[in-house]
Write a protein that holds these residues in place. Structure first.
Motif, PDB file in Angstrom:
ATOM      1  N   VAL A  64      10.366   9.718   2.053  1.00 27.17           N
ATOM      2  CA  VAL A  64       9.483   8.861   2.836  1.00 27.17           C
ATOM      3  C   VAL A  64       9.251   7.581   2.029  1.00 27.17           C
ATOM      4  CG1 VAL A  64       7.290   9.830   2.018  1.00 27.17           C
ATOM      5  CG2 VAL A  64       7.398   8.758   4.246  1.00 27.17           C
ATOM      6  N   ASP A  65       9.422   6.450   2.697  1.00 29.29           N
ATOM      7  CA  ASP A  65       9.264   5.129   2.100  1.00 29.29           C
ATOM      8  C   ASP A  65       8.010   4.498   2.688  1.00 29.29           C
ATOM      9  OD1 ASP A  65       9.472   2.539   1.154  1.00 29.29           O
ATOM     10  OD2 ASP A  65      11.178   2.017   2.396  1.00 29.29           O
ATOM     11  N   ASN A  66       7.078   4.127   1.829  1.00 21.17           N
ATOM     12  CA  ASN A  66       5.851   3.487   2.318  1.00 21.17           C
ATOM     13  C   ASN A  66       5.714   2.134   1.637  1.00 21.17           C
ATOM     14  OD1 ASN A  66       5.169   4.344  -0.218  1.00 21.17           O
ATOM     15  ND2 ASN A  66       3.305   5.371   0.354  1.00 21.17           N
ATOM     16  N   ASP A  67       6.319   1.142   2.225  1.00 20.86           N
ATOM     17  CA  ASP A  67       6.369  -0.183   1.598  1.00 20.86           C
ATOM     18  C   ASP A  67       5.112  -1.021   1.848  1.00 20.86           C
ATOM     19  OD1 ASP A  67       6.607  -1.000   4.205  1.00 20.86           O
ATOM     20  OD2 ASP A  67       8.478  -2.077   3.931  1.00 20.86           O
ATOM     21  N   GLY A  68       4.120  -0.473   2.531  1.00 20.86           N
ATOM     22  CA  GLY A  68       2.884  -1.205   2.776  1.00 20.86           C
ATOM     23  C   GLY A  68       2.841  -1.896   4.126  1.00 20.86           C
ATOM     24  N   PHE A  69       3.976  -2.047   4.766  1.00 17.77           N
ATOM     25  CA  PHE A  69       4.021  -2.689   6.086  1.00 17.77           C
ATOM     26  C   PHE A  69       4.338  -1.676   7.166  1.00 17.77           C
ATOM     27  CE2 PHE A  69       4.987  -6.063   3.068  1.00 17.77           C
ATOM     28  CZ  PHE A  69       3.985  -6.950   3.382  1.00 17.77           C
ATOM     29  N   PHE A  70       5.308  -0.806   6.922  1.00 14.92           N
ATOM     30  CA  PHE A  70       5.565   0.313   7.816  1.00 14.92           C
ATOM     31  C   PHE A  70       6.262   1.403   7.021  1.00 14.92           C
ATOM     32  CE2 PHE A  70      10.122  -0.077   8.536  1.00 14.92           C
ATOM     33  CZ  PHE A  70      10.369  -1.405   8.265  1.00 14.92           C
ATOM     34  N   ASP A  71       6.069   2.631   7.447  1.00 13.03           N
ATOM     35  CA  ASP A  71       6.643   3.774   6.749  1.00 13.03           C
ATOM     36  C   ASP A  71       7.876   4.263   7.499  1.00 13.03           C
ATOM     37  OD1 ASP A  71       4.439   3.497   5.184  1.00 13.03           O
ATOM     38  OD2 ASP A  71       3.579   5.452   5.614  1.00 13.03           O
ATOM     39  N   GLN A  72       8.793   4.860   6.748  1.00 15.28           N
ATOM     40  CA  GLN A  72       9.967   5.448   7.384  1.00 15.28           C
ATOM     41  C   GLN A  72      10.371   6.709   6.635  1.00 15.28           C
ATOM     42  OE1 GLN A  72      12.685   2.176   7.284  1.00 15.28           O
ATOM     43  NE2 GLN A  72      13.560   2.792   5.345  1.00 15.28           N
ATOM     44  N   LEU A  73      10.935   7.650   7.392  1.00 14.12           N
ATOM     45  CA  LEU A  73      11.422   8.911   6.860  1.00 14.12           C
ATOM     46  C   LEU A  73      12.937   8.913   6.991  1.00 14.12           C
ATOM     47  CD1 LEU A  73      10.905  11.818   5.834  1.00 14.12           C
ATOM     48  CD2 LEU A  73      10.704  12.504   8.235  1.00 14.12           C
TER      49      LEU A  73
END
Length: 70
Positions: A16-25
């Motif tokens: 899971v990537d949480n870059d601060g703008f939107f998350d993606q799995l």
């Protein structure tokens, strides 16, 4: 990419990537090094500052730090 959590099942790594703008799995096939997007959440409604993953059977649980929920 800002990895919030990951878990492995067989030859597949779920990240899971949480870059601060939107998350993606995403899932990474470790045998072929192929990356596939499973889910994204541009509005951060269902995934909000995701910080960990857990695999139970075929279900992936995501801990949402921003929403304090699982």
């Amino acid at each position: 990419m800002n990895i919030g959590g990951m878990t492995k099942s067989g030859n597949t790594l779920y990240v899971v990537d949480n870059d601060g703008f939107f998350d993606q799995l995403s899932e990474i096939d470790l045998a072929t090094n192929t990356v596939s997007l499973i889910r994204d959440d541009p509005q951060m409604i269902t995934m909000n500052s995701s910080s960990d993953l857990e695999m139970r059977g075929s279900v992936i649980r995501i801990l949402n730090g921003g929403a304090s929920q699982m």
